[in-house]
Design a protein around this motif. Sequence first.
Motif, PDB file in Angstrom:
ATOM      1  N   ARG A 138      -6.004  14.479   4.172  1.00 21.72           N
ATOM      2  CA  ARG A 138      -4.853  14.348   3.276  1.00 21.72           C
ATOM      3  C   ARG A 138      -5.295  14.026   1.851  1.00 21.72           C
ATOM      4  O   ARG A 138      -4.658  14.432   0.888  1.00 21.72           O
ATOM      5  CB  ARG A 138      -3.919  13.246   3.811  1.00 21.72           C
ATOM      6  CG  ARG A 138      -2.624  13.105   3.039  1.00 21.72           C
ATOM      7  CD  ARG A 138      -1.593  12.341   3.840  1.00 21.72           C
ATOM      8  NE  ARG A 138      -1.470  10.962   3.416  1.00 21.72           N
ATOM      9  CZ  ARG A 138      -0.734  10.044   4.048  1.00 21.72           C
ATOM     10  NH1 ARG A 138      -0.083  10.361   5.158  1.00 21.72           N
ATOM     11  NH2 ARG A 138      -0.657   8.810   3.617  1.00 21.72           N
ATOM     12  N   ARG A 139      -6.404  13.324   1.724  1.00 19.93           N
ATOM     13  CA  ARG A 139      -6.916  12.962   0.396  1.00 19.93           C
ATOM     14  C   ARG A 139      -7.876  14.008  -0.163  1.00 19.93           C
ATOM     15  O   ARG A 139      -8.536  13.757  -1.154  1.00 19.93           O
ATOM     16  CB  ARG A 139      -7.628  11.616   0.472  1.00 19.93           C
ATOM     17  CG  ARG A 139      -6.674  10.482   0.702  1.00 19.93           C
ATOM     18  CD  ARG A 139      -7.415   9.213   1.011  1.00 19.93           C
ATOM     19  NE  ARG A 139      -6.481   8.114   1.178  1.00 19.93           N
ATOM     20  CZ  ARG A 139      -6.767   6.991   1.809  1.00 19.93           C
ATOM     21  NH1 ARG A 139      -7.970   6.830   2.330  1.00 19.93           N
ATOM     22  NH2 ARG A 139      -5.870   6.051   1.914  1.00 19.93           N
ATOM     23  N   ILE A 181      -1.411   2.046   8.336  1.00 19.54           N
ATOM     24  CA  ILE A 181      -2.695   2.344   8.987  1.00 19.54           C
ATOM     25  C   ILE A 181      -2.667   3.833   9.307  1.00 19.54           C
ATOM     26  O   ILE A 181      -1.644   4.348   9.760  1.00 19.54           O
ATOM     27  CB  ILE A 181      -2.869   1.535  10.296  1.00 19.54           C
ATOM     28  CG1 ILE A 181      -2.776   0.031  10.019  1.00 19.54           C
ATOM     29  CG2 ILE A 181      -4.201   1.883  10.982  1.00 19.54           C
ATOM     30  CD1 ILE A 181      -2.715  -0.831  11.280  1.00 19.54           C
ATOM     31  N   GLY A 182      -3.777   4.517   9.073  1.00 20.40           N
ATOM     32  CA  GLY A 182      -3.808   5.949   9.362  1.00 20.40           C
ATOM     33  C   GLY A 182      -4.998   6.321  10.219  1.00 20.40           C
ATOM     34  O   GLY A 182      -5.964   5.563  10.346  1.00 20.40           O
ATOM     35  N   GLU A 204      -3.617  10.029  -3.096  1.00 13.90           N
ATOM     36  CA  GLU A 204      -2.359  10.413  -2.446  1.00 13.90           C
ATOM     37  C   GLU A 204      -1.425  11.104  -3.451  1.00 13.90           C
ATOM     38  O   GLU A 204      -1.551  10.928  -4.652  1.00 13.90           O
ATOM     39  CB  GLU A 204      -1.658   9.169  -1.914  1.00 13.90           C
ATOM     40  CG  GLU A 204      -2.417   8.438  -0.814  1.00 13.90           C
ATOM     41  CD  GLU A 204      -2.184   9.026   0.549  1.00 13.90           C
ATOM     42  OE1 GLU A 204      -1.983  10.261   0.653  1.00 13.90           O
ATOM     43  OE2 GLU A 204      -2.212   8.260   1.529  1.00 13.90           O
ATOM     44  N   LYS A 236      -1.335   7.340  16.478  1.00  8.12           N
ATOM     45  CA  LYS A 236      -1.985   6.296  15.678  1.00  8.12           C
ATOM     46  C   LYS A 236      -2.512   5.138  16.521  1.00  8.12           C
ATOM     47  O   LYS A 236      -3.047   4.169  15.977  1.00  8.12           O
ATOM     48  CB  LYS A 236      -1.012   5.740  14.633  1.00  8.12           C
ATOM     49  CG  LYS A 236      -0.894   6.594  13.371  1.00  8.12           C
ATOM     50  CD  LYS A 236      -0.206   5.809  12.267  1.00  8.12           C
ATOM     51  CE  LYS A 236       0.056   6.679  11.061  1.00  8.12           C
ATOM     52  NZ  LYS A 236       0.717   5.918   9.986  1.00  8.12           N
ATOM     53  N   MET A 274      -6.468  11.063   7.359  1.00  8.84           N
ATOM     54  CA  MET A 274      -6.390  10.502   6.007  1.00  8.84           C
ATOM     55  C   MET A 274      -7.404  11.140   5.073  1.00  8.84           C
ATOM     56  O   MET A 274      -7.099  11.417   3.920  1.00  8.84           O
ATOM     57  CB  MET A 274      -6.579   8.982   6.047  1.00  8.84           C
ATOM     58  CG  MET A 274      -5.382   8.239   6.567  1.00  8.84           C
ATOM     59  SD  MET A 274      -3.853   8.770   5.775  1.00  8.84           S
ATOM     60  CE  MET A 274      -4.210   8.377   4.071  1.00  8.84           C
ATOM     61  N   GLU A 286      -8.090   4.191   9.186  1.00  7.28           N
ATOM     62  CA  GLU A 286      -8.151   3.988   7.741  1.00  7.28           C
ATOM     63  C   GLU A 286      -7.030   3.044   7.351  1.00  7.28           C
ATOM     64  O   GLU A 286      -5.897   3.177   7.823  1.00  7.28           O
ATOM     65  CB  GLU A 286      -7.990   5.318   7.001  1.00  7.28           C
ATOM     66  CG  GLU A 286      -8.372   5.240   5.527  1.00  7.28           C
ATOM     67  CD  GLU A 286      -7.341   4.563   4.662  1.00  7.28           C
ATOM     68  OE1 GLU A 286      -7.672   4.165   3.546  1.00  7.28           O
ATOM     69  OE2 GLU A 286      -6.183   4.409   5.102  1.00  7.28           O
ATOM     70  N   ALA A 287      -7.361   2.090   6.498  1.00  6.43           N
ATOM     71  CA  ALA A 287      -6.354   1.190   5.931  1.00  6.43           C
ATOM     72  C   ALA A 287      -6.931   0.610   4.652  1.00  6.43           C
ATOM     73  O   ALA A 287      -8.154   0.360   4.585  1.00  6.43           O
ATOM     74  CB  ALA A 287      -6.006   0.068   6.905  1.00  6.43           C
ATOM     75  N   PHE A 288      -6.128   0.430   3.624  1.00 11.88           N
ATOM     76  CA  PHE A 288      -6.559  -0.164   2.347  1.00 11.88           C
ATOM     77  C   PHE A 288      -7.682   0.621   1.666  1.00 11.88           C
ATOM     78  O   PHE A 288      -8.421   0.063   0.862  1.00 11.88           O
ATOM     79  CB  PHE A 288      -7.075  -1.607   2.556  1.00 11.88           C
ATOM     80  CG  PHE A 288      -6.013  -2.608   2.923  1.00 11.88           C
ATOM     81  CD1 PHE A 288      -5.200  -3.169   1.939  1.00 11.88           C
ATOM     82  CD2 PHE A 288      -5.827  -2.993   4.242  1.00 11.88           C
ATOM     83  CE1 PHE A 288      -4.242  -4.112   2.270  1.00 11.88           C
ATOM     84  CE2 PHE A 288      -4.862  -3.937   4.578  1.00 11.88           C
ATOM     85  CZ  PHE A 288      -4.073  -4.492   3.592  1.00 11.88           C
ATOM     86  N   MET A 345       0.848  -1.187   0.000  1.00 13.67           N
ATOM     87  CA  MET A 345       0.000   0.000   0.000  1.00 13.67           C
ATOM     88  C   MET A 345       0.890   1.246   0.000  1.00 13.67           C
ATOM     89  O   MET A 345       2.111   1.126  -0.013  1.00 13.67           O
ATOM     90  CB  MET A 345      -0.915  -0.004   1.227  1.00 13.67           C
ATOM     91  CG  MET A 345      -2.072  -0.980   1.130  1.00 13.67           C
ATOM     92  SD  MET A 345      -3.252  -0.576  -0.204  1.00 13.67           S
ATOM     93  CE  MET A 345      -3.752   1.073   0.246  1.00 13.67           C
ATOM     94  N   GLY A 346       0.260   2.410   0.013  1.00 10.01           N
ATOM     95  CA  GLY A 346       1.024   3.657  -0.010  1.00 10.01           C
ATOM     96  C   GLY A 346       1.199   4.264   1.370  1.00 10.01           C
ATOM     97  O   GLY A 346       0.983   3.600   2.379  1.00 10.01           O
ATOM     98  N   GLY A 347       1.606   5.544   1.395  1.00 10.70           N
ATOM     99  CA  GLY A 347       1.794   6.264   2.654  1.00 10.70           C
ATOM    100  C   GLY A 347       3.255   6.530   2.949  1.00 10.70           C
ATOM    101  O   GLY A 347       4.147   5.924   2.335  1.00 10.70           O
ATOM    102  N   THR A 348       3.496   7.445   3.890  1.00 14.39           N
ATOM    103  CA  THR A 348       4.880   7.823   4.205  1.00 14.39           C
ATOM    104  C   THR A 348       5.625   6.702   4.927  1.00 14.39           C
ATOM    105  O   THR A 348       6.840   6.567   4.796  1.00 14.39           O
ATOM    106  CB  THR A 348       4.929   9.100   5.080  1.00 14.39           C
ATOM    107  OG1 THR A 348       4.234   8.837   6.310  1.00 14.39           O
ATOM    108  CG2 THR A 348       4.281  10.298   4.387  1.00 14.39           C
ATOM    109  N   THR A 349       4.881   5.879   5.690  1.00 13.68           N
ATOM    110  CA  THR A 349       5.548   4.791   6.406  1.00 13.68           C
ATOM    111  C   THR A 349       6.019   3.721   5.420  1.00 13.68           C
ATOM    112  O   THR A 349       7.161   3.250   5.502  1.00 13.68           O
ATOM    113  CB  THR A 349       4.606   4.165   7.454  1.00 13.68           C
ATOM    114  OG1 THR A 349       3.974   5.219   8.181  1.00 13.68           O
ATOM    115  CG2 THR A 349       5.371   3.272   8.413  1.00 13.68           C
TER     116      THR A 349
END
Length: 254
Positions: free
Chosen positions: A165-166, A156-157, A95, A224, A162, A184-186, A63-67
């Motif tokens: 951010r979107r 996971i956000g 994103e 988180k 999230m 939020e996830a996936f 998946m995406g995200g900074t982590t």
Amino acid sequence: EVVSELLGLSQLGDRLSAHLGVANVIVVAGNSDEEEWVKQELGRACMKEIQAIATANDVLAVMGGTTLAAVANMAERNETLASTIFVPARGGLGEKVEIQANTISAEFARRTGAAYRLLHVPDQLSEDAYHSLVLEPTVKDILEVIKSSAVVIHGIGDAQRMATRRHSKDLFIETLEREEAVAEAFGYYFDAAGKIIYKQRTIGLQLNELEGKYVISVAGGKSKANAIHAFMKHRPSDVLVTDEAAARELLQHK
Ligand code: F6P
């Protein structure tokens, strides 16, 4: 309190594993809300888990995200990983390009020597567009590869963060508030009990398709803790890679 301060990180992980019902919890020092190097440590620890579980020719969905971007940054050339294929787990979620699942899977591939495939789907899909896109031969093709993945790595956000951010519409953000979404996830939003409140319309892996896959969740930062807790209520992952600040906060949760 003093006793918990003295607990080592691996004991903290074991306690959290029992608390959340997650088979394996890895805890790194620090609080990634406050310090950037902690996110890099999350990345390093997560990469170790990926290397330990991946076998030759596996498909790995990310998946995406900074982590996740931090995890990809820690990837190194490796014989087993070089035989694998990285794919984005789901299509566009609004994103920035640097932290999109597509970009991150290409980065994992570049660093490890693996192959990668991209999933080109716009962020805002109408119902009609969605139904015709999934029938497109090139999309169908990559979807099959994604569904065949053996390992899934995701972030996971916090729900509100999230949605903001979107650039979600105010009305949607209000709905999330009213329904008390916390995680939020996936592309799915969850309440504190782990119930799905909303699912973004994009193609790729659905949450009910994780059965039989090895799921690695990576998320840290004290802020988180609620989100991690809610997601694990929905479905405990095989591994959670987190940081000390999130772990200590999570242990306070019922
Ligand atoms: O949008 C992709 C995603 O993985 C979300 O599902 C998740 O909530 C978020 O990114 C995590 O982002 P970050 O690692 O930047 O906190």
